[in-house]
Design a protein around this motif. Structure first.
Motif, PDB file in Angstrom:
ATOM      1  N   UNK A 313      20.945  -1.268   3.790  1.00  0.00           N
ATOM      2  CA  UNK A 313      20.518  -1.876   2.531  1.00  0.00           C
ATOM      3  C   UNK A 313      19.123  -2.466   2.656  1.00  0.00           C
ATOM      4  N   UNK A 314      18.850  -3.142   3.753  1.00  0.00           N
ATOM      5  CA  UNK A 314      17.536  -3.747   3.933  1.00  0.00           C
ATOM      6  C   UNK A 314      16.447  -2.686   4.064  1.00  0.00           C
ATOM      7  N   UNK A 315      16.759  -1.576   4.701  1.00  0.00           N
ATOM      8  CA  UNK A 315      15.786  -0.489   4.793  1.00  0.00           C
ATOM      9  C   UNK A 315      15.472   0.082   3.418  1.00  0.00           C
ATOM     10  N   UNK A 316      16.503   0.275   2.610  1.00  0.00           N
ATOM     11  CA  UNK A 316      16.298   0.794   1.252  1.00  0.00           C
ATOM     12  C   UNK A 316      15.466  -0.185   0.433  1.00  0.00           C
ATOM     13  N   UNK A 317      15.751  -1.488   0.561  1.00  0.00           N
ATOM     14  CA  UNK A 317      14.992  -2.498  -0.175  1.00  0.00           C
ATOM     15  C   UNK A 317      13.520  -2.456   0.202  1.00  0.00           C
ATOM     16  N   UNK A 318      13.234  -2.324   1.490  1.00  0.00           N
ATOM     17  CA  UNK A 318      11.842  -2.252   1.939  1.00  0.00           C
ATOM     18  C   UNK A 318      11.149  -1.012   1.380  1.00  0.00           C
ATOM     19  N   UNK A 319      11.867   0.120   1.344  1.00  0.00           N
ATOM     20  CA  UNK A 319      11.285   1.344   0.794  1.00  0.00           C
ATOM     21  C   UNK A 319      10.954   1.181  -0.688  1.00  0.00           C
ATOM     22  N   UNK A 320      11.849   0.568  -1.444  1.00  0.00           N
ATOM     23  CA  UNK A 320      11.619   0.412  -2.881  1.00  0.00           C
ATOM     24  C   UNK A 320      10.445  -0.509  -3.159  1.00  0.00           C
ATOM     25  N   UNK A 321      10.306  -1.578  -2.395  1.00  0.00           N
ATOM     26  CA  UNK A 321       9.188  -2.499  -2.619  1.00  0.00           C
ATOM     27  C   UNK A 321       7.869  -1.914  -2.149  1.00  0.00           C
ATOM     28  N   UNK A 322       7.921  -0.894  -1.292  1.00  0.00           N
ATOM     29  CA  UNK A 322       6.685  -0.239  -0.839  1.00  0.00           C
ATOM     30  C   UNK A 322       6.182   0.788  -1.850  1.00  0.00           C
ATOM     31  N   UNK A 323       7.011   1.104  -2.853  1.00  0.00           N
ATOM     32  CA  UNK A 323       6.608   2.073  -3.871  1.00  0.00           C
ATOM     33  C   UNK A 323       5.468   1.517  -4.713  1.00  0.00           C
ATOM     34  N   UNK A 324       4.663   2.411  -5.265  1.00  0.00           N
ATOM     35  CA  UNK A 324       3.607   2.020  -6.196  1.00  0.00           C
ATOM     36  C   UNK A 324       4.010   2.423  -7.609  1.00  0.00           C
ATOM     37  N   UNK A 325       3.490   1.688  -8.586  1.00  0.00           N
ATOM     38  CA  UNK A 325       3.724   2.066  -9.968  1.00  0.00           C
ATOM     39  C   UNK A 325       5.031   1.542 -10.524  1.00  0.00           C
ATOM     40  N   UNK A 326       5.541   2.264 -11.533  1.00  0.00           N
ATOM     41  CA  UNK A 326       6.661   1.761 -12.304  1.00  0.00           C
ATOM     42  C   UNK A 326       7.971   1.755 -11.537  1.00  0.00           C
ATOM     43  N   UNK A 327       8.110   2.604 -10.512  1.00  0.00           N
ATOM     44  CA  UNK A 327       9.362   2.625  -9.758  1.00  0.00           C
ATOM     45  C   UNK A 327       9.620   1.262  -9.122  1.00  0.00           C
ATOM     46  N   UNK A 328       8.582   0.627  -8.625  1.00  0.00           N
ATOM     47  CA  UNK A 328       8.732  -0.677  -7.992  1.00  0.00           C
ATOM     48  C   UNK A 328       9.178  -1.723  -9.017  1.00  0.00           C
ATOM     49  N   UNK A 329       8.524  -1.741 -10.177  1.00  0.00           N
ATOM     50  CA  UNK A 329       8.885  -2.719 -11.208  1.00  0.00           C
ATOM     51  C   UNK A 329      10.297  -2.482 -11.740  1.00  0.00           C
TER      52      UNK A 329
END
Length: 725
Positions: A313-329
């Protein structure tokens, strides 16, 4: 959540107009003329049992979503077990506070005995507990200390004793002989606010427990710095039991008889075996076992469940916050507002993206791309899914699709990681703006989310958010502060600071701060700290400010219908003895307000009863020789109800409202009949003078002779009165 909570005008809380009159012209119970500036507390809904249950349920679900707070379990158990007739809560007119607690139920005892796997330190811990009657169980977080403490308490318990869990964070030195029942075993989760343990304190407690033939287990984290001088009472409790054995015991307890062999089959799964080899925390093992017990036997169900393990779960969270643009928001919006319809989450995502863009590029509008991706692909990118849910509007409830992460725990991981590594200013501004959203559900979740962040940095949130809210003339900010603090007070480490903040508001010269304090005592603090919350509300009743008085009444009603009805009535009975002037009028107004409540939590036989009348009848049956509802001895709630009714009927400021409320009780008895006999018994007790006789005689004749709807219950009461003439 009710329809009223979603779309109602938050400037009303009981359906009355700004002058405190019902739509049919009936008068108020003392609400002043200040409603126009937001003195009404919480939307158009009444503070009735159903509404407060929905609010409590919504807040509990939010706690579960974000990983829980340390003592939320305590608050839930208090509400589940609180009922008139016990020594669970004790008030002292001198202001001293005795700790609240809940007892381990028979079902809880049976479950603990079935799933308990004895760790290596258990023998040494039990030996100390039996010898000293007191044990300090220290260790790191997430090692199963609380579970071990419960099992040890059961192991030394006498046959007739009870296992009781004290309010987390209670200072051990405050326990006295009156707080310890003979033959019981107590478990206390000590927090940072519990004060340092000393040799003197433990020696006194050990002697007290031995004299009462009772036992006390105190759990503390390593960070509490336990001195060497306490070694004779202390055992380290962080040696975990064998992970596979814990997993098997929880699975066998949860699985139905026909699927018992499923436990051994799952233990052979290579993914589960590899996970158990990492010695995960016992709490995580119990959670995964519970979820696996609910799944089908196919491969995909196991794979989906194992994807929720914390490390992944923590790895997935880090990946999502590293995204740019609308996917992160979109991921952030889903983390905070999961369980909402996709359209709502999308709108909130745009508001967050606008704030982030504004912080980076001043004055330049943010470009938006439309129809470049399907909804399904956007949700897949952030590991989210849609599921069936219910949307509540002013027109009723309707089925809809809501958005949430596929794996549990991802929302909490995202929130924690976002706070640790990102700029907090846009996030705080986004959530603070959302407490003014037109949707009540969005406002509640935004406030709750800020409360969740306060567990990570209470000082920053308190000074930057809670303090400005407490000064705001906008009632939405004050309600948001109360909801947010309902999270803060659950954590033993943060709770002392949150309680101190609300105490400072209670004594402040600013009326809005006192109004915020009243809502916080009732909505936030009373579920977790019942006695402190109710006493804080009592201190605010002595005011001539109509807004503060109304907020205090609303807070008492929230505590009353939130599961603390017996405690609130006991407190009102104590306060009545010394209350004078405005304090007395406000107290009686608060009593009449709680008289509108119907039912008692967890009691289907009370569904059609006014709650105070149901409590009165329960105590009357005990006085007549029946069994006490909790078996803990005599109670005086019936006397409190009688005295409060007599005072309300005779007080100039509340007499008219008291007669209207009593009339509604007669109409309720006419409709259902269940409460008729108890109401007639109460009426006999209310006649203490010729003036009382004349007042009630006039009311009953008016009800009995009503041409449109004559009251049969009033006719029966008149016959009894005629015998007294």
């Amino acid at each position: 959540m009710s329809a009223a909570e979603s779309d109602a005008d938050p400037g009303r809380a009981d359906g009355r107009d700004p002058d405190g009159r019902d739509p049919d012209g009936r008068g108020s119970d003392g609400v002043g003329p200040n409603e126009a500036d937001g003195d009404r507390a919480y939307g158009d809904e009444q503070f009735d049992l159903d509404t407060m249950h929905r609010l409590r349920s919504d807040l509990d679900e939010d706690v579960d979503r974000f990983g829980g707070a340390a003592s939320m379990h305590f608050a839930r158990q208090v509400r589940a077990h609180s009922i008139v007739g016990g020594d669970q809560f004790v008030l002292n007119t001198g202001g001293a506070r005795r700790p609240s607690w809940y007892r381990l139920s028979e079902a809880g005892r049976a479950e603990l005995q079935q799933v308990y796997v004895r760790p290596g330190c258990a023998d040494a811990a039990e030996k100390v507990l039996r010898r000293q009657h007191l044990l300090v169980l220290s260790g790191a977080r997430h090692t199963g200390r609380r579970f071990l403490a419960s099992a040890l308490a059961l192991a030394v318990l006498s046959a007739a004793g009870e296992c009781r869990f004290l309010q987390p964070g209670t200072h051990p030195d405050t326990l006295t002989t009156e707080d310890v029942r003979e033959g019981c075993a107590y478990v206390l989760e000590a927090g940072a606010g519990s004060g340092a343990l000393t040799d003197f304190v433990l020696t006194r407690l050990s002697g007290l427990m031995e004299r009462r033939r009772a036992y006390l287990v105190i759990t503390m984290e390593d960070s509490a710095q336990i001195p060497e001088s306490l070694s004779e009472w202390t055992v380290r409790g962080d040696s975990r039991p064998e992970a596979a054995a814990v997993f098997r015991s929880h699975l066998r307890h949860r699985l139905p008889g026909g699927r018992a062999g499923r436990a051994d089959a799952l233990l052979q799964d290579t993914r589960i075996a590899a996970w158990l080899a990492e010695s995960p925390p016992p709490g995580e093992i119990a959670r995964i076992a519970r979820e696996l017990a609910l799944t089908t036997d196919d491969e995909s169900a196991v794979a989906a469940c194992m994807a929720q393990v914390t490390s992944q779960t923590e790895l997935v969270a880090a990946e999502l916050l590293a995204e740019n643009g609308t996917a992160r928001e979109l991921a952030i919006a889903t983390a905070f507002f999961g369980g909402f319809p996709y359209a709502t989450v999308r709108q909130l995502e745009h508001r967050l993206a606008d704030l982030v863009h504004e912080a980076k590029v001043h004055d330049a509008p943010r470009s938006r791309q439309f129809l470049t991706e399907t909804r399904q692909s956007r949700l897949e990118d952030i590991r989210a899914v849609t599921r069936k849910g219910i949307a509540h509007t002013r027109y009723g409830s309707s089925p809809t699709e809501v958005v949430d992460f596929a794996g549990s725990g991802l929302a909490a991981a995202l929130v924690d990681m976002l706070w640790r590594y990102d700029d907090s200013e846009p996030l705080l501004r986004w959530l603070s703006d959302l407490v003014h959203d037109p949707s009540e559900a969005v406002r509640r979740r935004a406030a709750f989310s800020l409360g969740r962040l306060s567990l990570l940095d209470f000082t920053q949130i308190a000074e930057g958010v809670f303090q400005p809210w407490s000064l705001s003339p906008d009632h939405r900010d004050r309600v948001a502060a109360a909801i947010a603090l309902s999270v803060s007070v659950q954590d033993p480490t943060v709770a002392p600071h949150a309680l101190g903040l609300v105490e400072s508001w209670s004594t402040a010269g600013n009326r809005h701060r006192r109004m915020t304090a009243a809502l916080a005592w009732g909505l936030a603090i009373s579920p977790a700290h019942p006695v402190a919350g109710v006493q804080g509300l009592g201190n605010l009743l002595d005011t001539g400010d109509a807004g503060v008085a109304w907020s205090a009444k609303a807070g008492l009603t929230a505590a009353f219908v939130g599961g603390l009805s017996g405690l609130v009535l006991e407190a009102m009975g104590l306060w009545l003895r010394d209350a004078q002037g405005a304090a007395r009028a406000n107290l009686l107004g608060a009593f009449l307000r709680v008289c509108r409540a119907r039912g008692a939590e967890g009691r289907p036989d009370a569904a059609h009863w006014p709650t105070p009348l149901w409590l009165f009848e329960r105590c009357q049956s005990t006085d007549r020789g029946g069994a006490s509802p909790r078996g803990d001895g005599p109670v005086d709630t019936d006397h409190d109800v009688i005295e409060l009714w007599q005072a309300a009927l005779s007080h100039r400021a509340t007499s008219a409202e008291a007669l209207r409320t009593l009339s509604s009780w007669f109409r309720q008895a006419d409709r259902y009949g269940e409460s008729r006999e108890a109401l007639l018994d109460l009426l006999d007790e209310l006649i203490d003078s010729p003036r009382d006789f004349r007042r009630l005689d006039h009311l009953l004749r008016r009800l009995a002779r009503d041409s449109a709807q004559p009251s049969h219950t009033a006719e029966l009461a008149l016959r009894e009165l005629d015998q007294l003439r």
